[in-house]
Motif scaffolding. Structure first.
Motif, PDB file in Angstrom:
ATOM      1  N   PRO A 717       0.837  -1.207   0.000  1.00 50.94           N
ATOM      2  CA  PRO A 717       0.000   0.000   0.000  1.00 50.94           C
ATOM      3  C   PRO A 717       0.870   1.254   0.000  1.00 50.94           C
ATOM      4  O   PRO A 717       1.703   1.444   0.880  1.00 50.94           O
ATOM      5  N   GLY A 718       0.749   2.064  -1.030  1.00 50.13           N
ATOM      6  CA  GLY A 718       1.492   3.315  -1.108  1.00 50.13           C
ATOM      7  C   GLY A 718       2.857   3.202  -1.742  1.00 50.13           C
ATOM      8  O   GLY A 718       3.578   4.210  -1.818  1.00 50.13           O
ATOM      9  N   GLY A 719       3.263   2.038  -2.211  1.00 51.31           N
ATOM     10  CA  GLY A 719       4.594   1.947  -2.814  1.00 51.31           C
ATOM     11  C   GLY A 719       4.972   0.528  -3.170  1.00 51.31           C
ATOM     12  O   GLY A 719       4.129  -0.257  -3.604  1.00 51.31           O
ATOM     13  N   ALA A 720       6.251   0.219  -2.974  1.00 53.88           N
ATOM     14  CA  ALA A 720       6.745  -1.112  -3.333  1.00 53.88           C
ATOM     15  C   ALA A 720       7.776  -1.571  -2.313  1.00 53.88           C
ATOM     16  O   ALA A 720       8.494  -0.753  -1.722  1.00 53.88           O
ATOM     17  N   LEU A 721       7.827  -2.896  -2.123  1.00 51.36           N
ATOM     18  CA  LEU A 721       8.810  -3.524  -1.241  1.00 51.36           C
ATOM     19  C   LEU A 721       9.760  -4.337  -2.105  1.00 51.36           C
ATOM     20  O   LEU A 721       9.322  -5.125  -2.939  1.00 51.36           O
ATOM     21  N   TYR A 722      11.065  -4.107  -1.904  1.00 50.87           N
ATOM     22  CA  TYR A 722      12.080  -4.906  -2.590  1.00 50.87           C
ATOM     23  C   TYR A 722      12.854  -5.691  -1.541  1.00 50.87           C
ATOM     24  O   TYR A 722      13.357  -5.106  -0.578  1.00 50.87           O
ATOM     25  N   GLU A 723      12.937  -7.004  -1.721  1.00 56.79           N
ATOM     26  CA  GLU A 723      13.859  -7.808  -0.929  1.00 56.79           C
ATOM     27  C   GLU A 723      15.170  -7.834  -1.705  1.00 56.79           C
ATOM     28  O   GLU A 723      15.171  -8.052  -2.930  1.00 56.79           O
ATOM     29  N   VAL A 724      16.291  -7.604  -1.019  1.00 54.88           N
ATOM     30  CA  VAL A 724      17.562  -7.470  -1.732  1.00 54.88           C
ATOM     31  C   VAL A 724      18.644  -8.305  -1.054  1.00 54.88           C
ATOM     32  O   VAL A 724      18.582  -8.586   0.147  1.00 54.88           O
ATOM     33  N   ALA A 725      19.642  -8.679  -1.815  1.00 54.03           N
ATOM     34  CA  ALA A 725      20.825  -9.362  -1.282  1.00 54.03           C
ATOM     35  C   ALA A 725      21.937  -9.198  -2.308  1.00 54.03           C
ATOM     36  O   ALA A 725      21.674  -9.059  -3.512  1.00 54.03           O
TER      37      ALA A 725
END
Ligand code: SF4
Length: 869
Positions: A717-725
């Protein structure tokens, strides 16, 4: 408020009716249509959240030549000219259409007519080839026509439902709920035959985790055992079935219980229990899906199932039938119009009399006289330079076809590629010379057919945005520019419907079950008001089949040799869908709630294999096959057989640096259907080491390119989530953060870095990375994207009074996580799924999570028992 519009779901082949009430510009309230026979008001998680997907984010709104926006006339003129010139120079078989089960029947009809009657080639194939073409071939072999001999009502009346190669709880949830309702109401028995222990197995009477590819052996073994027990319906077989010479003799050797159990790698006692259950319940529906169809022996597997039903007379009766269920919303409509390269039109093949008949009906100048290239062959031919102009409609072959790396090379090589689509930027539009903006769900106007042959209207409830146009309009405008104005003079989808219905009836004389004569003469008003109806009634109820003899045909099928593990590729890769995602996520990926169920592409691995490979839960690992490799997040799963792994089909270059399942399967196909064998590819798995891991949450709607080894994006909600490594200096990821006031905290001991950007009192983005520390739950931080007066305290990732981490989302409707459910079960001594619903609400809306709740309940109670001992 506008009135509710009755339409049909955009996703799977269950074909649920939807009541859509627009409440503002591109805002709509979605409910299940209580009057629709497929779902009676119920919707699964995907259907329930359709309203979140109707915005214009990412839409293709204007015709484009390269990166230039152009007028429709200019784009259509170019497409018509390039196709005309290519045909003139290289012949009709040098061009192709690759279409989709997302198209409406009217769209499909016009595209099929243009290619097969006017261009003069049968090079039109569909992504339904990947999903159910083995069922089509199996039906044609057994019944003489591609007719599904079952309906959902049969599931209500069956005493035994056998699910073969289908994770129904995730892929066809409303059908699964219907089966569960029948189990509650009348004690229907349920058997699941699947190498994986999926959520569909929760509460089943029996699960047979057979060796992949051994379905023919299992069904032949069942039939041999039934024959031995005298349970073949001789009267039915003698009157209505052709049995090939040597059929029973073939079954008499090598199909005993012990041999079958060994071939299928099953416990003989479990196998015998299945045989006995089957014998004891004449009202049996065997429902099958991609696990049967997506095999290099898919057609034989379909016929092995049908053989059992024909031999025992379990067909043409209430509650007794083999039942192929389709993946896409209009795969069946595509089959009806002939939108497969292997069929002509209206359930007719390329027999000379059919070609002549359809040619007369269409007044066609140049009929295709033989089948065209099926999907895998079509793209192979393109790679070899034989296809020089391609039109892709509403699908994403650069992701979804097997050996997708070579598919991309073929698209790159093709001199002229047109893509008509809803989305501007997909892995396939990257190769398009021309992009044409098509109508999306909610704007489309036409019909679809679901898995049980029910035809329903898809009705528009929003205006076409920008310059988007219906697919049928785009195709007919190209046809007109190629010189066939009169033959494609459609003004309304009802014009096309009437012509399609008339063709099904044209000189039919009872030869084909598909006959829509009663619906051919309707006016536009009646078309608009059309209620869902199932064509064909109860097919074959009189015992007559549309074969030359009037009898159904049993087909002698043998078990193929099963491939032993290869030294370099010791594992077997299986692929499939997630509960809350659809295909390449261009639509479901917009719904933030749906993203929470699975936020990353996972490779599911049995703990024994993981231990041997030094893998832990949530490590990264590379899946390799001879075709390519891609990286996935590891999920340990006791539901996998040892030696077998599973990956999802949904992730693309637009959403992840890894998780590209399409790169991995072999381009091997079933010899009869041309359907690729997605379910068993020799593979290897190896750990991917990274120096740091973390996550990035940003307000931006547009995807951000994250420069690291592993980055997967989901909407929140309201944007984006990035999982990173990744490896090296993680500070370079800070370039992905928006502008604004920066606050940061560094813990040098653990190599942890937390950065937040605040703009005008609101959180614009956060980046948390660590080399050896723990990462906090993302939930509270995601909530802060919508909060006012955010300050430096955001770096703590918890606010005053914030709730404990709720864990991975299980119920997307009420946003209930695993930790909450486990805590409620323990603290409130909950004993069943309804009790969880009463306590938390979970499972009380769409019901898609109920199998997961049952599994969590069982596991939690088992853990409690273990702890008590
Ligand atoms: S089961 Fe779900 S995805 Fe399939 S048609 Fe029904 S609501 Fe749509």
């Amino acid at each position: 408020m506008a009135a509710a519009v009755r339409t049909t779901c955009a996703y799977c082949g269950v074909g649920c009716g939807i009541s859509a009430t627009p409440t503002g510009p591109r805002v709509v309230t979605i409910r299940g249509d209580e009057a629709h026979p497929a779902n009676a008001g119920r919707l699964c998680s995907k259907g329930t959240h359709l309203g979140e997907t109707v915005g214009l984010a990412g839409r293709l709104l204007h015709p484009m030549i390269g990166d230039r926006q152009v007028r429709w006339d200019k784009a259509l003129d170019l497409v018509a000219k390039r196709f005309r010139d290519t045909i003139a120079r290289y012949g009709p078989d040098s061009v192709a259409f690759y279409v989709s089960g997302q198209l409406l029947t009217e769209d499909y009809y016009v595209a099929n007519k243009l290619m097969k009657g006017f261009i003069g080639s049968a090079n039109i194939d569909t992504n339904s080839r990947l999903c159910m073409s083995s069922a089509v071939a199996g039906h044609n072999r057994a019944f003489g026509e591609d007719v599904v001999p079952a309906s959902y009502q049969d599931l209500d009346k069956a005493d035994l439902v056998v699910l073969v190669g289908t994770n129904t709880a995730w892929c066809h949830p409303i059908v699964y709920q219907r089966i569960q309702a029948a189990r509650t109401a009348r004690g229907t028995k349920l058997v699941v035959i699947d190498p994986r222990r999926t959520e569909t197995c929760e509460g089943a009477d029996l699960h047979l985790p057979l060796r992949p590819g051994s379905d023919v052996a299992l069904m032949n073994g069942l039939l041999a055992w039934l024959a031995d027990k005298g349970m073949v319906d001789r009267a039915f077989v003698d009157s209505h079935v052709e049995v090939p010479d040597g059929f029973w003799e073939h079954l008499a050797t090598g199909h005993d219980l012990w041999t079958t159990a060994q071939t299928c790698d099953l416990d003989p006692a479990v196998l015998l229990r299945f045989y006995e259950m089957f014998a004891a319940h004449p009202r049996t529906v065997t429902l099958f899906s991609q696990g049967i169809n997506q095999s290099i022996r898919g057609t034989d597997q379909v016929n092995a199932i049908i053989n059992v039903h024909l031999a025992t007379g379990r067909i043409c009766q209430p509650g007794a039938a083999p039942f192929s269920i389709t993946g896409q919303p209009n795969a069946m409509g595509g089959r009806e119009v002939g939108g497969l390269a292997s069929t002509l039109a209206a359930h007719m093949d390329f027999a000379p009399e059919n070609v002549a008949r359809v040619g007369r009906f269409w007044a066609a100048p140049r009929m295709a006289t033989r089948p065209g290239l099926k999907a895998v062959d079509l793209f192979r031919a393109m790679g070899e330079g034989r296809i020089k102009a391609l039109w892709v409609m509403a699908t994403n072959p650069a992701v979804s076809l097997p050996d997708a790396g070579n598919v991309r090379a073929a698209l790159e090589k093709c001199p002229f590629v047109v893509v008509s689509d809803v989305i501007a930027d997909t892995d396939t539009t990257a190769y398009a010379d021309v992009r044409l903006p098509a109508a999306a769900w909610g704007e489309k106007d036409g019909t679809v057919t679901n898995s049980e042959r029910t035809i329903s209207r898809q009705r528009p409830f929003m205006a076409l945005p920008g310059e988007a146009k219906p697919d049928w309009w785009i195709v007919k405008e190209v046809a007109r520019r190629m010189g066939w104005s009169g033959e494609f003079a459609y003004d309304h989808p009802a014009d096309i419907w009437r012509e399609h219905a008339r063709l099904t009836a044209y000189q039919n004389e009872g030869a084909r079950v598909l006959n829509l004569a009663a619906h051919a003469a309707i006016g536009n008003g009646a078309y608009e008001a059309m209620e869902p109806f199932r064509w064909g009634g109860t097919p074959f109820a009189d015992g007559r089949f549309p074969t030359p003899s009037g009898r159904a045909r049993m087909v002698k099928v043998g078990q193929m040799d099963l491939q032993a593990p290869l030294a370099d590729w010791p594992l077997t890769l299986n692929t499939g869908r997630y509960r809350d995602q659809w295909h390449t996520m261009t639509r479901t990926g917009l719904a933030s709630k749906l993203a929470r169920h699975r936020e990353e592409p996972l490779v599911e691995v049995h703990p024994a294999d993981a231990a041997a490979l030094g893998l832990n839960d949530r490590d990264l690992a590379r899946v390799s096959t001879p075709q390519g490799n891609s990286t996935f997040r590891v999920m340990l799963s006791e539901g996998q057989r040892v030696g077998e792994i599973f990956t999802p089909i949904h992730w693309t270059d637009r959403t992840s640096t890894g998780g590209r399942t399409g790169l991995l399967p072999r381009p091997l196909v079933d010899p009869h259907s041309g359907q690729p064998g997605f379910k068993s590819t020799p593979a290897a798995l190896a750990k991917v080491e990274t120096e740091w891991r973390g996550f990035l949450i940003v307000r931006a709607e547009e995807p951000v390119r994250v420069p690291c080894l592993w980055a997967t994006r989901v909407a929140v909600p309201g944007g984006a989530l990035y999982e990173v490594a990744g490896n090296g200096d993680a500070a370079r990821l800070e370039s992905c953060l928006p502008r604004g006031e920066r606050v940061e905290a560094i813990d040098a001991t653990r190599g942890t870095r937390r950065v937040a950007v605040i703009a005008q009192g609101k959180l614009a983005g956060v980046l948390f990375v660590t080399r050896s520390g723990l990462l906090p739950s993302r939930d509270w931080l995601i909530d802060q994207l919508q909060a006012e007066d955010v300050g430096a305290a955001v770096l703590a990732a918890r606010g005053p009074g914030s709730q404990p981490d709720k864990g991975a989302t299980v119920c997307v409707c009420f946003d209930i996580g695993l930790n909450q459910i486990v805590a409620a079960i323990r603290e409130q001594a909950l004993v069943d799924v309804p009790a969880i619903g009463t306590a938390l609400g979970a499972g009380t809306n769409c019901g898609s999570c109920r199998p997961a709740l049952a599994r969590i309940l069982t596991q939690t109670n088992e853990e409690a028992l273990d702890a008590a001992e």
